[in-house]
Scaffold this active site. Structure first.
Site, mmCIF file in Angstrom:
data_model
loop_
_atom_site.group_PDB
_atom_site.id
_atom_site.type_symbol
_atom_site.label_atom_id
_atom_site.label_comp_id
_atom_site.label_asym_id
_atom_site.label_seq_id
_atom_site.Cartn_x
_atom_site.Cartn_y
_atom_site.Cartn_z
ATOM 1 N N ASP A 1 -0.396 -4.012 12.220
ATOM 2 C CA ASP A 1 0.076 -2.733 12.760
ATOM 3 C C ASP A 1 -0.101 -2.633 14.276
ATOM 4 O OD1 ASP A 1 1.045 -1.671 10.447
ATOM 5 O OD2 ASP A 1 -0.681 -0.388 10.030
ATOM 6 N N LYS B 1 -3.256 8.012 9.650
ATOM 7 C CA LYS B 1 -2.161 8.106 8.675
ATOM 8 C C LYS B 1 -2.460 7.249 7.447
ATOM 9 C CE LYS B 1 1.652 5.485 8.883
ATOM 10 N NZ LYS B 1 2.173 4.897 7.644
HETATM 11 C C1 UD1 Z 1 -0.102 -3.744 5.131
HETATM 12 C C2 UD1 Z 1 -1.221 -4.217 6.028
HETATM 13 C C3 UD1 Z 1 -1.905 -2.986 6.544
HETATM 14 C C4 UD1 Z 1 -0.879 -2.101 7.248
HETATM 15 C C5 UD1 Z 1 0.321 -1.778 6.347
HETATM 16 C C6 UD1 Z 1 1.437 -1.062 7.067
HETATM 17 C C7 UD1 Z 1 -2.730 -6.122 5.815
HETATM 18 C C8 UD1 Z 1 -3.534 -6.969 4.916
HETATM 19 N N1 UD1 Z 1 -2.100 -5.079 5.261
HETATM 20 O O1 UD1 Z 1 -0.652 -2.975 4.077
HETATM 21 O O2 UD1 Z 1 -2.921 -3.365 7.460
HETATM 22 O O3 UD1 Z 1 -1.452 -0.911 7.647
HETATM 23 O O4 UD1 Z 1 0.838 -2.986 5.859
HETATM 24 O O5 UD1 Z 1 1.991 -1.845 8.065
HETATM 25 O O6 UD1 Z 1 -2.688 -6.351 7.003
HETATM 26 N N2 UD1 Z 1 1.690 -8.526 -1.170
HETATM 27 C C9 UD1 Z 1 2.179 -9.149 -2.282
HETATM 28 N N3 UD1 Z 1 2.150 -8.462 -3.470
HETATM 29 C C10 UD1 Z 1 1.664 -7.189 -3.575
HETATM 30 C C11 UD1 Z 1 1.173 -6.567 -2.425
HETATM 31 C C12 UD1 Z 1 1.206 -7.255 -1.230
HETATM 32 O O7 UD1 Z 1 2.614 -10.289 -2.234
HETATM 33 O O8 UD1 Z 1 1.660 -6.633 -4.684
HETATM 34 C C13 UD1 Z 1 1.688 -9.235 0.123
HETATM 35 C C14 UD1 Z 1 2.566 -8.542 1.158
HETATM 36 O O9 UD1 Z 1 3.907 -8.931 1.081
HETATM 37 C C15 UD1 Z 1 1.894 -8.954 2.432
HETATM 38 C C16 UD1 Z 1 0.425 -9.031 2.059
HETATM 39 O O10 UD1 Z 1 0.392 -9.173 0.646
HETATM 40 O O11 UD1 Z 1 2.328 -10.229 2.829
HETATM 41 C C17 UD1 Z 1 -0.395 -7.825 2.463
HETATM 42 O O12 UD1 Z 1 0.258 -6.655 1.989
HETATM 43 P P1 UD1 Z 1 -0.487 -5.291 1.718
HETATM 44 O O13 UD1 Z 1 -1.791 -5.293 2.412
HETATM 45 O O14 UD1 Z 1 -0.464 -4.959 0.293
HETATM 46 O O15 UD1 Z 1 0.502 -4.290 2.407
HETATM 47 P P2 UD1 Z 1 0.193 -2.818 2.727
HETATM 48 O O16 UD1 Z 1 -0.730 -2.201 1.767
HETATM 49 O O17 UD1 Z 1 1.507 -2.205 2.983
#
Ligand code: UD1
Length: 427
Positions: free
Chosen positions: A313, A22
């Site tokens: 995840d 996914k």
């Molecule tokens: C994250 C997970 C990914 C998982 C997905 C869905 C990690 C590194 N990422 O990806 O494995 O598949 O959730 O559950 O494990 N953040 C910020 N600012 C931003 C973007 C992110 O502060 O602009 C922070 C988030 O709050 C979080 C961290 O960075 O604490 C990682 O987030 P990110 O990897 O971007 O989230 P997803 O891409 O959703």
């Protein structure tokens, strides 16, 4: 609303086909926006989120065509063609329902020189900001404006000049948006402290198949030499390592043995290390990973981390499994601040879990008991299914739409390996 009914206690045994990922599918689909030629994705999982993403692309002017999938097949082939992009806007109604919609920001900006996307807001597992996505686009030369809940990005003279960004924390989504934006930049873009998740590697490979130039694939520094145009391609989505890991936990909690057909063993190191530490046997041969649990499960200490660490995840599914371990486990969630919504539901089934800040102490119990439960997100729902498989009596999992977002024909796959599970559509 549908619910899933499970009568626990059966040991799982047999083969489970692992679907396309996914999280890879949802970052490969927006690549279609980067070219006027067709992008064909194979092994695309049949999931509600994939359908929703297809509808979003349709709204932007992308045609989508699904080929010859018989109902009994897993996966589909979808050809997307953005001959002309007719809209550069992802509205609130869509982004709110599917966070991954934010991934049209980078490719729209790259192809059209502008994009307007609703800010996603919070979700069940945390605040999930997009500041890092914007930091990258800005570093590559975009102008950014935030008004009325929307972010508007614009490339001066219609094309990003290029630049360098260093992320302060690893972000999968920001790395994805940055990569897609950089692919058509005028100059070179460098991403430092990039996410190294296999889904990022999959995205890089697809972009390369479309003609992109990317150095450092799979490392924390990605250098993208922008191209004037990308072309069409045919690309197969990688197997879903989270789906495979979820079924591994399901087999383990029931004391069963399953063959995960098509799982990529090499990409699942942290999951398999943890399972082995819990006393589960994991072997692999010719594209099949066998997970067998014979004795009692040992407790674990686990902390989520970016890849190659233990995936956020997988946290909920391991927590469910460890409810039946002999002893106390400690799980720490470092990626999201609010990802323990499954804890009160597991407690309804007899689990003994204490959450303190970002850590959860899971004391193994000899017996879980079936109960009506509901969950607020995809992986949390899966943890309830896993607990239900080992619980005495019947578990009813409500809000099945969360599962349908991310697990292709879950009840069918589990029933085929001996689970007593069915979907009740009148529930
Ligand atoms: C994250 C997970 C990914 C998982 C997905 C869905 C990690 C590194 N990422 O990806 O494995 O598949 O959730 O559950 O494990 N953040 C910020 N600012 C931003 C973007 C992110 O502060 O602009 C922070 C988030 O709050 C979080 C961290 O960075 O604490 C990682 O987030 P990110 O990897 O971007 O989230 P997803 O891409 O959703």
């Amino acid at each position: 609303m549908d619910r899933i009914l499970i009568r626990g206690g059966n040991k799982l045994s047999g083969r489970i086909h692992i679907s396309g990922a996914k999280n890879a599918a949802l970052t490969l689909m927006p690549c279609a926006l980067l070219t006027d030629e067709p992008l064909t994705l194979r092994n695309l999982p049949r999931l509600a989120d994939v359908d929703s993403f297809g509808h979003l692309l349709n709204q932007l002017g992308v045609s989508t065509q699904i080929e010859g999938a018989r109902p009994e097949d897993f996966g589909r082939v979808m050809t997307m063609r953005a001959a002309r992009v007719t809209s550069t806007m992802a509205p609130y109604d869509i982004v709110r329902k599917m966070r991954a919609s934010i991934l049209v920001l980078g490719p729209l900006l790259a192809r059209m020189g502008e994009a307007t996307v609703s800010l996603p807001g919070g979700c069940a597992i945390g605040t999930r900001p997009i500041d890092l996505h914007l930091k990258a686009l800005e570093a590559f030369g975009a102008e950014i404006e935030i008004t009325h809940g929307y972010v508007k990005v614009k490339a001066p003279n219609g094309r990003l000049p290029g630049g360098r960004v260093r992320f302060p924390v690893v972000s999968v989504g920001a790395t994805e948006n940055a990569l897609m934006a950089a692919a058509l930049a005028k100059g070179t873009c460098v991403i430092e402290n990039a996410a190294r998740e296999p889904e990022i590697v999959d995205l890089c490979r697809c972009l390369v198949a479309m003609g992109a130039r990317i150095d450092g694939i799979g490392t924390e520094t990605l250098t993208i030499e922008g191209r004037d145009r990308l072309h069409g391609a045919t690309y197969a989505v990688m197997p879903d390592r989270i789906e495979a890991g979820s079924y591994a936990c399901a087999a383990a909690i029931t004391g069963g043995s399953v063959d995960l057909v098509g799982a990529d063993y090499d990409e699942m190191g942290a999951t398999f290390d943890a399972l082995r530490e819990a006393g589960v046997t994991v072997t692999h041969e010719h594209g099949v990973v066998r997970v067998s649990a014979t004795g009692p499960l040992a407790p674990l200490t686990l902390s989520t981390a970016p890849y190659p660490g233990f995936a956020t995840d997988m946290q909920a599914q391991f927590m469910a499994m460890l409810c039946k371990a002999e002893g106390a486990s400690m799980l720490t969630e470092t990626i999201f601040e609010n990802r323990y919504m499954h804890v009160p539901e597991l407690a309804r089934m007899g689990a003994d879990i204490t959450v303190t800040g970002r850590s959860a102490l899971v004391r193994g119990v000899p017996v879980l008991t079936g109960a009506p439960v509901m969950a607020t997100d995809l992986r949390a729902s899966m943890s309830l299914i896993i607990a239900g498989l080992a619980a005495e009596g019947e578990t009813q999992v409500q809000r099945v739409y969360h599962l349908d977002r991310g697990y292709e024909r879950l009840e069918e796959k589990l029933a085929a390996v001996g689970a007593d599970i069915e979907r009740d559509s009148d529930g």
